[in-house]
Design an enzyme around this catalytic site. Structure first.
Site, PDB file in Angstrom:
ATOM      1  N   HIS A 104      20.297 125.454 183.259  1.00 12.37           N
ATOM      2  CA  HIS A 104      21.124 124.061 182.690  1.00 12.37           C
ATOM      3  C   HIS A 104      20.632 123.117 183.468  1.00 12.37           C
ATOM      4  CE1 HIS A 104      23.662 126.246 180.019  1.00 12.37           C
ATOM      5  NE2 HIS A 104      24.809 126.254 180.860  1.00 12.37           N
TER       6      HIS A 104
ATOM      7  N   TYR B  42      34.127 123.475 186.824  1.00 11.44           N
ATOM      8  CA  TYR B  42      33.404 124.377 185.907  1.00 11.44           C
ATOM      9  C   TYR B  42      32.130 123.408 185.361  1.00 11.44           C
ATOM     10  CZ  TYR B  42      37.452 127.246 185.155  1.00 11.44           C
ATOM     11  OH  TYR B  42      38.590 128.363 185.082  1.00 11.44           O
ATOM     12  N   GLU B  43      31.145 124.257 184.847  1.00 10.50           N
ATOM     13  CA  GLU B  43      29.788 123.504 184.810  1.00 10.50           C
ATOM     14  C   GLU B  43      30.008 122.533 183.583  1.00 10.50           C
ATOM     15  OE1 GLU B  43      27.250 126.835 184.416  1.00 10.50           O
ATOM     16  OE2 GLU B  43      27.887 127.056 182.142  1.00 10.50           O
ATOM     17  N   SER B  44      30.871 122.471 182.672  1.00 11.73           N
ATOM     18  CA  SER B  44      31.190 121.702 181.540  1.00 11.73           C
ATOM     19  C   SER B  44      31.371 120.344 182.106  1.00 11.73           C
ATOM     20  CB  SER B  44      32.230 122.174 180.647  1.00 11.73           C
ATOM     21  OG  SER B  44      33.474 122.310 181.513  1.00 11.73           O
ATOM     22  N   GLY B  45      31.858 120.241 183.609  1.00 13.12           N
ATOM     23  CA  GLY B  45      31.923 118.640 183.894  1.00 13.12           C
ATOM     24  C   GLY B  45      33.295 118.560 184.456  1.00 13.12           C
TER      25      GLY B  45
END
Lengths: 268, 244
Positions: A104, B42-45
């Site tokens: 990512h 979370y990696e979604s921000g």
């Protein structure tokens, strides 16, 4: 000239066979309506770029639109595998699919370099993994100041980036909010930008965490209510989780997937 | 037991980079019980998010709406993860080797012609590199715990004690590996994963038999504390049994 077009016109005018296309939206605001239109128009030989291929690229791959996939995580989020992606990689069906695979951080920084007009971006990553030996556009670099070993990732500049947003205003500015992922970088890295929106408003309400993309970097806007379904659009509709689960069965076999294409009117 | 063990590794005030599945359940459990000030990222921000139900995906609207702030993807990786600001990262794995290196890319065949293609790296490679400590969660069998894995997607201790430094990885590496049979931790000198805890009613020989390398057993092997009533009650509430 108005940038507002029908989705059919926007795809017909701006997307061509062989193009490199990025369709972004990190689990939120995934531009499904635009992808369906690409399948309907029978575009082919596309290089598809997306961090998480998700159902949207599983469909495009299964429909034979893609010859290459650039990605960083290829699963059905919260559910399991992407069956059409797997069939293409493992068995070359419906046609062989070349892959360029990143992390990512790696792929998001390829967009970032593209958006900022630099030939590459630098990250601390990939070292010690097997990815660095199988993936193009990644190279080891030595810091000119400290001598540290770091990783360069090449800029990515798609021919067309397609995103979905909650709103456009009448001048064609775009506003999206909630989880906004990599959309801004993907849009600014691209030569052309297509945006589908839930609705057109007179003025954007002030909001924390909103991202505004000015009209002058947008090529075309198409109004597509529910255009991100079965993913979600914050403050408009929630994720259709049953559809994500149901996709596993639909996409499992080639026959059931092709029957789905016909039943959705995407293929005659 | 894997979920409860994972929750117990989290301390109040820690920051934790969370994924979907057991990590989410464990983090929410920890926050509801012994670690109310745990910061979930979370990696979604979504930073410092407070979900009241299990998220359906890594970018669930629930995570955005209950977060202190939501940032972009380049920001979450470049500003937050890469500099080592986050204490704990959870990682899943399809294969693990004795140095805690992880494969989530493919199983069998070759990279270009895999027998089973898996999702790939996602955020895992950088979580493995930059979180101060990482916890690997994986069911233990001779199919998953191997002397040699098919592909290194994320680095644990590489080929031994000096690898991480030579790769420029700033985090400590996998400090805990939680399985359905027990808990493995790296040997302080060799970095080889060693069985340090075993779950109740599990036989040591069964753990050895489920490991693809010659597993070393700690001299001070402990038995994990079974889930408490409070932990079980909360888990049932969070994750009601599915109606069939």
């Amino acid at each position: 000239m108005s940038k507002f077009k029908s989705l059919e016109e926007a795809i017909k005018e701006l997307v061509h066979d062989g193009d490199t296309i990025a369709m972004e939206g990190f689990t939120h605001l995934i531009p499904f309506a635009a992808a369906n239109e690409i399948i309907r128009q029978g575009l082919s030989d596309l290089t598809l770029v997306r961090m998480t291929p998700d159902l949207i690229y599983d469909r495009l791959i299964g429909a034979g639109c893609a010859s290459k996939l650039v990605f960083s995580w290829g699963g059905n989020p919260g559910v399991g595998s992407l069956n059409r992606f797997r069939d293409a990689v493992q068995n070359g069906w419906p046609k062989p699919l070349e892959i360029e695979e990143h992390t990512h951080a790696g792929l998001s920084n390829r967009y970032l370099a593209g958006a900022t007009g630099l030939p590459f971006a630098v990250i601390r990553g990939y070292q010690g993994t097997d990815l660095i030996s199988v993936t193009n556009n990644v190279a080891e670099i030595t810091c000119p100041f400290t001598g540290e070993r770091l990783t360069a990732v090449a800029a990515l500049n798609p021919d067309v980036t397609i995103i979905h947003a909650q709103q456009a205003d009448r001048e064609g500015n775009i506003c999206l909010w909630g989880i906004t992922g990599i959309q801004k970088e993907a849009a600014l890295a691209a030569k052309k930008v297509i945006v589908t929106v839930e609705e057109v408003v007179d003025a954007f309400a002030p909001r924390s965490n909103s991202t505004v993309i000015p009209s002058f970097v947008v090529s075309a806007i198409a109004i597509a209510p529910h255009g991100a379904s079965p993913s979600y659009a914050l403050d408009y509709y929630i994720r259709d989780n049953d559809a994500y689960i149901a996709w596993n069965a639909i996409s499992k076999e080639r026959e059931s997937f092709e029957a789905w294409l016909v039943s959705e009117g995407l293929r005659k | 037991m894997m979920t409860v063990s994972a929750a117990r590794t989290l301390k109040n005030g820690d920051s934790c980079f969370v994924g979907i599945g057991i990590p989410s359940t464990a983090a929410i459990l920890a926050k509801a019980t012994h670690a109310p000030d745990l910061v979930l990222i979370y990696e979604s921000g979504t930073i410092d998010t407070n979900p009241t139900r299990l998220p359906l995906s890594i970018g669930d609207g629930e995570l955005a709406q209950t977060a202190l702030t939501v940032v972009s993807i380049p920001e979450i990786f470049n500003y937050w993860l890469q500099p080592g600001r986050i204490k704990i990262g959870f990682l899943g794995a399809a294969q693990v080797d004795k140095f805690g290196n992880i494969n989530t890319t493919f199983i069998g065949g070759t990279y270009k012609n895999p027998t089973v293609r898996l999702p790939g790296a996602g955020g895992a490679t950088e979580i493995a590199g930059a979180c101060q400590d990482t916890t690997i969660i994986c069911r233990q069998s001779t199919r998953t715990f191997l002397e040699k894995i098919d592909f290194i997607t994320s680095v644990g201790y590489g080929s031994g004690p000096n690898s991480r430094k030579s790769y420029g990885l700033i985090g400590n590496g996998p400090t805990t590996v939680i399985t359905d049979l027990g808990i493995l931790e790296p040997d302080p000198d060799s970095c080889e994963l060693t069985l340090t805890k075993i779950h109740q009613n599990v036989d040591v020989d069964a753990v050895i038999a489920a490991t693809g390398w010659k597993l070393k057993i700690s001299k001070d092997l402990e038995v994990t504390t079974p889930p408490t009533d409070q932990e079980l009650l909360f888990l049932r509430k969070l994750n009601p049994p599915k109606k069939s």
